[in-house]
Design an enzyme around this catalytic site. Structure first.
Site, PDB file in Angstrom:
ATOM      1  N   ASN A   1      47.342 -33.478  19.730  1.00 17.31           N
ATOM      2  CA  ASN A   1      48.512 -34.232  19.263  1.00 17.31           C
ATOM      3  C   ASN A   1      49.829 -33.518  19.542  1.00 17.31           C
ATOM      4  OD1 ASN A   1      48.136 -32.195  17.461  1.00 17.31           O
ATOM      5  ND2 ASN A   1      48.529 -33.412  15.642  1.00 17.31           N
TER       6      ASN A   1
ATOM      7  N   ASP B   1      51.158 -30.578  19.120  1.00 19.16           N
ATOM      8  CA  ASP B   1      51.902 -29.701  18.210  1.00 19.16           C
ATOM      9  C   ASP B   1      51.649 -28.227  18.544  1.00 19.16           C
ATOM     10  OD1 ASP B   1      49.327 -29.378  17.337  1.00 19.16           O
ATOM     11  OD2 ASP B   1      49.709 -29.921  15.242  1.00 19.16           O
TER      12      ASP B   1
ATOM     13  N   ASP C   1      42.899 -28.813  17.276  1.00 14.03           N
ATOM     14  CA  ASP C   1      42.512 -29.693  16.165  1.00 14.03           C
ATOM     15  C   ASP C   1      41.127 -30.292  16.398  1.00 14.03           C
ATOM     16  OD1 ASP C   1      43.034 -31.816  18.047  1.00 14.03           O
ATOM     17  OD2 ASP C   1      45.176 -31.552  17.601  1.00 14.03           O
TER      18      ASP C   1
ATOM     19  N   ASP D   1      32.785 -22.577   7.961  1.00 12.09           N
ATOM     20  CA  ASP D   1      33.099 -21.227   7.493  1.00 12.09           C
ATOM     21  C   ASP D   1      33.417 -21.313   6.005  1.00 12.09           C
ATOM     22  OD1 ASP D   1      34.178 -18.564   7.360  1.00 12.09           O
ATOM     23  OD2 ASP D   1      34.731 -18.718   9.475  1.00 12.09           O
TER      24      ASP D   1
ATOM     25  N   ASP E   1      32.256 -15.870   4.759  1.00 10.46           N
ATOM     26  CA  ASP E   1      33.294 -14.856   4.966  1.00 10.46           C
ATOM     27  C   ASP E   1      33.119 -13.685   3.992  1.00 10.46           C
ATOM     28  OD1 ASP E   1      35.911 -14.481   6.402  1.00 10.46           O
ATOM     29  OD2 ASP E   1      36.692 -14.409   4.356  1.00 10.46           O
TER      30      ASP E   1
ATOM     31  N   ASP F   1      44.270 -28.764  21.681  1.00 13.09           N
ATOM     32  CA  ASP F   1      45.273 -29.544  20.945  1.00 13.09           C
ATOM     33  C   ASP F   1      45.228 -30.984  21.437  1.00 13.09           C
ATOM     34  OD1 ASP F   1      47.504 -30.459  19.615  1.00 13.09           O
ATOM     35  OD2 ASP F   1      48.942 -29.443  20.941  1.00 13.09           O
TER      36      ASP F   1
HETATM   37  C1  GLC Z   1      37.113 -12.186   7.416  1.00 12.03           C
HETATM   38  C2  GLC Z   1      37.660 -13.085   8.500  1.00 12.03           C
HETATM   39  C3  GLC Z   1      39.072 -12.668   8.788  1.00 12.03           C
HETATM   40  C4  GLC Z   1      39.883 -12.876   7.536  1.00 12.03           C
HETATM   41  C5  GLC Z   1      39.270 -12.126   6.364  1.00 12.03           C
HETATM   42  C6  GLC Z   1      39.816 -12.615   5.069  1.00 12.03           C
HETATM   43  O1  GLC Z   1      37.020 -10.874   7.818  1.00 12.03           O
HETATM   44  O2  GLC Z   1      36.840 -13.030   9.623  1.00 12.03           O
HETATM   45  O3  GLC Z   1      39.622 -13.365   9.858  1.00 12.03           O
HETATM   46  O4  GLC Z   1      41.192 -12.430   7.726  1.00 12.03           O
HETATM   47  O5  GLC Z   1      37.882 -12.316   6.269  1.00 12.03           O
HETATM   48  O6  GLC Z   1      39.339 -13.908   4.810  1.00 12.03           O
END
Ligand code: GLC
Length: 530
Positions: free
Chosen positions: A25, A27, A31, A100, A202, A23
């Site tokens: 800032n 909060d 970040d 991601d 993902d 972190d």
């Molecule tokens: C993947 C991610 C997980 C997320 C899920 C829905 O499994 O690694 O963290 O909750 O997809 O996006």
């Protein structure tokens, strides 16, 4: 041997869960500027590829995996300028950055979904998966959410249900719709144009669902106390044949750019997993190999069986990869204990294939028990598993908030952070951090560890998993003792003598005689032969 390998084959990947790394800032949430201040640490550690869990605009119903704008940085994490600075700083250090990509679903706050749910004839209606109620008014079929309950949510204004395989705030996109694909490929191009080196994608194996929306059949093997999700065989919601065409198409977006990588999140048995490298067309560069996080028992025999089975099933041009944990899995040090966690790290960093290290595992960070009132993960709030324990703040030093923040962090710190932290371990010649750093350095230094062949060795000792990594004339032997008792071995079948490169105890060096190899309890060794 000239090295004809790509950066994502020879590199060591490090996963940062941005909320929990640093972190800047005050909060209580990590970040991008915070990450920038820790790049020197990562470089010192020796990792050279960083994968950031989602940093895009998000209402945080699933902590960033619910994206409301794929080309904007979530303000909690910083600005686009911060992102550009991060990328520049990484490239300046010779490091690669992977983001991601979350294509299966958006946030319900995404403008596409806001439009889609506005009326049945909205042009974006078909961008998501809408179905009429069953005759009794209930959900269209029996599909279940991974986070608990039905995967269908009724939307009264338009009298239809929408599909959400995860949280109700994560409606699934309709990947059969070509406009959705085009829009999502534009998202990839946006980041590639900025110079991003690749994506972890993902739940890529879920992108396509059964066209006929058939009920998932019961799972005859599920124990009665298994969660409802496990009581079904998810044959119509996962791993559909048509998903391969989508992935091959997505891969072309990557391949239109120079040297980018696509890593797919895919939880499937090996025989199915291997199909995601692609047969008629290229698919993902690396389908994540989750066998180690899913392992039920940590024994030499089981681990060896997994590694040998993986190696034997890989397609000829498929590059392997290994993972111990991530933001969805219980920490390895908790699962196997601190002594064996060192064996696990030695395994991860000496096997053939790209290793991905989860932040904090290099310290032996453990799952943190989260008091009920501080549980925030949707799968913990509504489902049967919570992932907060493995997402707690990185432990940098012994100061009040572990050097992570100057205020109470969004998740509690581990009780042991005052002793288990980077500063304490950095100068301790026998710490887990020193071990991990040494193993990463060996991987960079020894061709055999980086790209050499793998061959497991038969010993008569059930506590031992031993293997050779071989490239050109270089032969590196790895011997791992899975037991808390000393072991004596004769490995003269592979050579006479060798030199110790590293032991998990970090207190030994010199030459060894392979016919009389002695391992202490929970000890692993890396030996260069000859
Ligand atoms: C993947 C991610 C997980 C997320 C899920 C829905 O499994 O690694 O963290 O909750 O997809 O996006």
């Amino acid at each position: 041997m000239t090295e004809l390998y790509r950066w994502w084959q020879t590199g060591v990947v490090y996963q940062i869960y941005p909320r929990s790394f640093q972190d800047s800032n005050a909060d209580g949430i990590g970040d991008l500027p915070g990450i920038i201040t820790r790049l020197d640490y990562l470089q010192w550690l020796g990792v050279n590829v960083i994968w950031l869990s989602p940093i895009f605009q998000s209402p945080m119903a699933d902590f960033g995996y619910d994206v409301s704008d794929y080309t904007a940085i979530e303000p909690i994490f910083g600005t686009m300028d911060d992102f550009d600075r991060l990328l520049t700083e990484m490239h300046r250090r010779g490091m690669r950055l992977m983001l991601d990509f979350v294509p299966n679903h958006t946030s319900d706050a995404h403008r596409w979904f806001v439009e889609s749910r506005a009326s049945r004839d909205n042009p974006k209606r078909d961008w998501y998966i809408w179905r009429d109620p069953a005759p009794d008014g209930g959900p269209p079929n029996n599909w279940l959410s991974y986070f608990g309950g039905s995967a269908w949510q009724y939307d009264a204004p338009t009298r239809q249900y929408y599909l959400h395989l995860f949280d109700v705030k994560q409606p699934d996109l309709n990947w059969r719709n070509l406009d959705v694909r085009a829009a999502m490929y534009d998202v990839l191009r946006f980041w590639f144009d900025k110079g991003v080196d690749g994506f972890r994608v993902d739940v890529i194996w879920l992108l396509i669902k059964d066209a006929e929306f058939r009920d998932n059949p019961p799972n005859p093997d599920a124990p009665p106390d298994a969660p409802p999700r496990e009581q079904q065989l998810r044959v119509y919601t996962e791993d559909q044949p048509e998903v391969h065409d989508v992935i091959a198409e997505m891969r072309q977006v990557f391949d239109a750019y120079d040297d980018r990588v696509m890593i797919g999140e895919i939880y499937l048995p090996y025989a199915r997993l291997m199909t995601y490298y692609g047969s008629s067309a290229k698919e993902v560069h690396l389908p994540f190999n989750f066998a180690l996080p899913l392992l039920q028992s940590w024994t030499a025999e089981r681990v060896r069986a997994v590694v040998d089975s993986y190696e034997s099933q890989l397609p000829a041009d498929g590059w392997p990869n290994w993972v111990l944990g991530n933001h969805d899995q219980s920490r390895y040090a908790t699962r196997v204990g601190q002594a064996q966690a060192r064996i696990a790290q030695m395994l991860l960093l000496t096997l053939r294939g790209t290793p991905t290290c989860y932040y904090g595992d290099e310290l032996g960070m453990e799952d943190v028990a989260i008091p009920l009132e501080r549980v925030v993960d949707p799968s913990g709030l509504h489902g049967d598993y919570g992932r907060d324990p493995e997402r707690t703040p990185m432990q940098w030093d012994a100061s009040p908030y572990a050097g992570f923040s100057t205020v109470e962090p969004w998740l509690p710190l581990a009780d042991d952070y005052q002793t288990r932290n980077v500063v304490a371990q950095r100068d301790d010649s026998t710490s887990m951090l020193t071990l991990v750093r040494r193993l990463i350095a060996l991987r960079h230094d020894y061709l055999a560890l980086r790209v050499g062949n793998y061959r497991s060795l038969h010993t008569d000792n059930a506590a031992i998993f031993a293997y050779l990594r071989v490239a050109d004339e270089q032969q590196v032997l790895v011997v791992l003792n899975f037991a808390s008792a000393a072991q004596h071995l004769d490995l003269s079948s592979v050579g006479t003598t060798g030199t110790l490169l590293c032991t998990t105890h970090l207190d030994d060096s010199g030459s060894v005689t392979l016919s009389k190899l002695a391992l202490r309890p929970d000890e692993g060794v890396v030996i260069v032969l000859g």
